[in-house]
Motif scaffolding. Sequence first.
Motif, mmCIF file in Angstrom:
data_model
loop_
_atom_site.group_PDB
_atom_site.id
_atom_site.type_symbol
_atom_site.label_atom_id
_atom_site.label_comp_id
_atom_site.label_asym_id
_atom_site.label_seq_id
_atom_site.Cartn_x
_atom_site.Cartn_y
_atom_site.Cartn_z
ATOM 1 N N LEU A 116 0.851 -1.248 0.040
ATOM 2 C CA LEU A 116 -0.191 0.044 0.077
ATOM 3 C C LEU A 116 0.968 1.293 0.026
ATOM 4 C CD1 LEU A 116 -3.025 -0.836 2.309
ATOM 5 C CD2 LEU A 116 -2.689 -1.053 -0.141
ATOM 6 N N GLY A 117 2.085 1.143 0.251
ATOM 7 C CA GLY A 117 3.042 2.267 0.520
ATOM 8 C C GLY A 117 2.990 3.541 1.365
ATOM 9 N N CYS A 118 2.166 2.632 2.721
ATOM 10 C CA CYS A 118 2.093 3.431 3.922
ATOM 11 C C CYS A 118 3.390 3.958 4.678
ATOM 12 C CB CYS A 118 0.991 2.924 4.598
ATOM 13 S SG CYS A 118 -0.712 2.942 4.047
ATOM 14 N N PHE A 124 -12.823 -0.743 5.494
ATOM 15 C CA PHE A 124 -12.707 0.571 5.729
ATOM 16 C C PHE A 124 -11.801 0.743 4.326
ATOM 17 C CE2 PHE A 124 -9.247 -1.721 7.714
ATOM 18 C CZ PHE A 124 -7.928 -0.939 7.290
ATOM 19 N N GLY A 125 -11.269 2.146 4.191
ATOM 20 C CA GLY A 125 -10.656 2.322 2.923
ATOM 21 C C GLY A 125 -10.209 3.824 2.602
ATOM 22 N N ILE A 126 -10.052 3.860 1.561
ATOM 23 C CA ILE A 126 -9.646 5.507 1.055
ATOM 24 C C ILE A 126 -9.964 5.705 -0.379
ATOM 25 C CG2 ILE A 126 -7.143 4.473 0.260
ATOM 26 C CD1 ILE A 126 -7.776 7.662 2.619
ATOM 27 N N HIS A 127 -10.240 6.917 -0.522
ATOM 28 C CA HIS A 127 -10.588 7.590 -1.694
ATOM 29 C C HIS A 127 -9.136 8.292 -2.375
ATOM 30 C CE1 HIS A 127 -15.067 8.102 -2.021
ATOM 31 N NE2 HIS A 127 -14.809 7.609 -0.655
ATOM 32 N N LEU A 128 -8.877 7.559 -3.786
ATOM 33 C CA LEU A 128 -7.320 8.053 -4.212
ATOM 34 C C LEU A 128 -7.654 8.839 -5.546
ATOM 35 C CD1 LEU A 128 -5.250 4.915 -3.681
ATOM 36 C CD2 LEU A 128 -5.393 6.900 -2.235
ATOM 37 N N GLU A 129 -6.704 9.682 -5.907
ATOM 38 C CA GLU A 129 -6.748 10.077 -7.249
ATOM 39 C C GLU A 129 -6.424 8.992 -8.176
ATOM 40 O OE1 GLU A 129 -6.974 13.320 -8.064
ATOM 41 O OE2 GLU A 129 -7.611 13.748 -6.034
ATOM 42 N N GLN A 130 -6.942 9.261 -9.445
ATOM 43 C CA GLN A 130 -6.921 8.068 -10.523
ATOM 44 C C GLN A 130 -5.494 7.623 -10.743
ATOM 45 O OE1 GLN A 130 -9.549 7.091 -12.248
ATOM 46 N NE2 GLN A 130 -8.203 5.148 -12.540
ATOM 47 N N ASP A 131 -4.498 8.456 -10.679
ATOM 48 C CA ASP A 131 -2.901 7.933 -10.748
ATOM 49 C C ASP A 131 -2.576 7.279 -9.713
ATOM 50 O OD1 ASP A 131 -2.917 9.364 -13.252
ATOM 51 O OD2 ASP A 131 -1.923 10.907 -12.529
ATOM 52 N N ASP A 132 -2.928 7.509 -8.499
ATOM 53 C CA ASP A 132 -2.493 6.772 -7.385
ATOM 54 C C ASP A 132 -3.370 5.623 -7.046
ATOM 55 O OD1 ASP A 132 -0.669 8.816 -6.400
ATOM 56 O OD2 ASP A 132 -2.172 9.987 -5.289
ATOM 57 N N PHE A 133 -4.549 5.424 -7.565
ATOM 58 C CA PHE A 133 -5.538 4.162 -7.709
ATOM 59 C C PHE A 133 -4.775 3.223 -8.544
ATOM 60 C CE2 PHE A 133 -9.010 2.057 -9.271
ATOM 61 C CZ PHE A 133 -9.654 1.529 -8.208
ATOM 62 N N ASP A 134 -4.359 3.772 -9.859
ATOM 63 C CA ASP A 134 -3.885 3.064 -10.940
ATOM 64 C C ASP A 134 -2.527 2.313 -10.467
ATOM 65 O OD1 ASP A 134 -6.160 3.279 -12.446
ATOM 66 O OD2 ASP A 134 -5.013 4.789 -13.530
ATOM 67 N N GLN A 163 -17.399 5.988 -10.011
ATOM 68 C CA GLN A 163 -16.367 5.654 -9.319
ATOM 69 C C GLN A 163 -15.719 4.164 -9.780
ATOM 70 O OE1 GLN A 163 -17.496 3.999 -5.082
ATOM 71 N NE2 GLN A 163 -18.857 5.713 -5.765
ATOM 72 N N GLU A 164 -14.554 4.072 -9.615
ATOM 73 C CA GLU A 164 -13.995 2.729 -9.746
ATOM 74 C C GLU A 164 -13.425 2.151 -8.250
ATOM 75 O OE1 GLU A 164 -10.436 0.012 -12.010
ATOM 76 O OE2 GLU A 164 -10.643 2.374 -12.379
ATOM 77 N N THR A 165 -13.902 0.995 -7.916
ATOM 78 C CA THR A 165 -13.565 0.346 -6.866
ATOM 79 C C THR A 165 -13.026 -1.132 -6.675
ATOM 80 O OG1 THR A 165 -14.417 0.394 -4.513
ATOM 81 C CG2 THR A 165 -16.001 -0.125 -6.310
ATOM 82 N N PHE A 166 -12.265 -1.391 -5.550
ATOM 83 C CA PHE A 166 -12.150 -2.788 -5.375
ATOM 84 C C PHE A 166 -11.796 -2.950 -4.110
ATOM 85 C CE2 PHE A 166 -7.753 -0.923 -6.110
ATOM 86 C CZ PHE A 166 -7.258 -1.449 -4.918
ATOM 87 N N PHE A 167 -11.959 -4.249 -3.637
ATOM 88 C CA PHE A 167 -11.744 -4.818 -2.412
ATOM 89 C C PHE A 167 -10.645 -5.670 -2.324
ATOM 90 C CE2 PHE A 167 -16.074 -3.373 -2.285
ATOM 91 C CZ PHE A 167 -16.355 -2.786 -1.150
ATOM 92 N N THR A 212 -11.587 5.278 -6.412
ATOM 93 C CA THR A 212 -11.288 6.635 -7.102
ATOM 94 C C THR A 212 -12.512 7.309 -7.713
ATOM 95 O OG1 THR A 212 -9.929 7.781 -8.760
ATOM 96 C CG2 THR A 212 -10.631 5.539 -9.264
ATOM 97 N N MET A 213 -12.916 8.300 -7.605
ATOM 98 C CA MET A 213 -13.921 9.030 -7.991
ATOM 99 C C MET A 213 -13.746 9.664 -9.148
ATOM 100 S SD MET A 213 -16.329 8.346 -5.364
ATOM 101 C CE MET A 213 -17.785 9.620 -5.922
ATOM 102 N N LYS A 214 -14.582 9.782 -10.130
ATOM 103 C CA LYS A 214 -14.542 10.582 -11.382
ATOM 104 C C LYS A 214 -14.838 12.028 -11.179
ATOM 105 C CE LYS A 214 -16.314 10.785 -16.182
ATOM 106 N NZ LYS A 214 -17.185 10.223 -17.027
ATOM 107 N N ASN A 215 -15.742 12.304 -10.204
ATOM 108 C CA ASN A 215 -15.964 13.690 -9.702
ATOM 109 C C ASN A 215 -16.078 13.696 -8.090
ATOM 110 O OD1 ASN A 215 -16.574 14.669 -12.566
ATOM 111 N ND2 ASN A 215 -18.325 13.159 -12.266
#
Length: 139
Positions: A25-27, A73-83, A111-115, A128-131
């Motif tokens: 995850l890079g934490c 639980f989770g996090i919303h990321l910018e598209q680049d970070d999500f990818d 949005q795109e999501t995964f578990f 990641t949210m489109k808007n």
Amino acid sequence: MSNILHLAIPAGDLKKTMVFYTDVLGCKIGNGEEGRWQDINFWGNELTLHQSEEALPSVRHDVDMGAVLVPHFGIHLEQDDFDALKDRIAAAGLDYIDEPYRRFKGDKYEQETFFISDPNNNVLEIKTMKNPEVLWPEG
């Protein structure tokens, strides 16, 4: 420092779980007590991983994309970070609980999501949210 979420969860084998959170995850690592608990910076929030024998129970709840595991639980990321995170998951050879899925196509909440789960089967939803501005509109 303001409005930082703190969440403490059972981590099972703390050393094994730390590899997942730091390498995949890079934490970043924060305060801790060797062999007992470790704080990590979960995208600006404090996640405390506790050495444990137990894991959280889970059940599935129906939503538009199918039955999802709760709790999670989770996090919303910018598209680049999500990818980039999806690339690290693939490089680590990890399996998704629920593969990446695009929800609410054409809607303002698209949005795109995964578990995925950590080594102690704590369930994380990454999205990641489109808007992203529509999540918490002003007012």
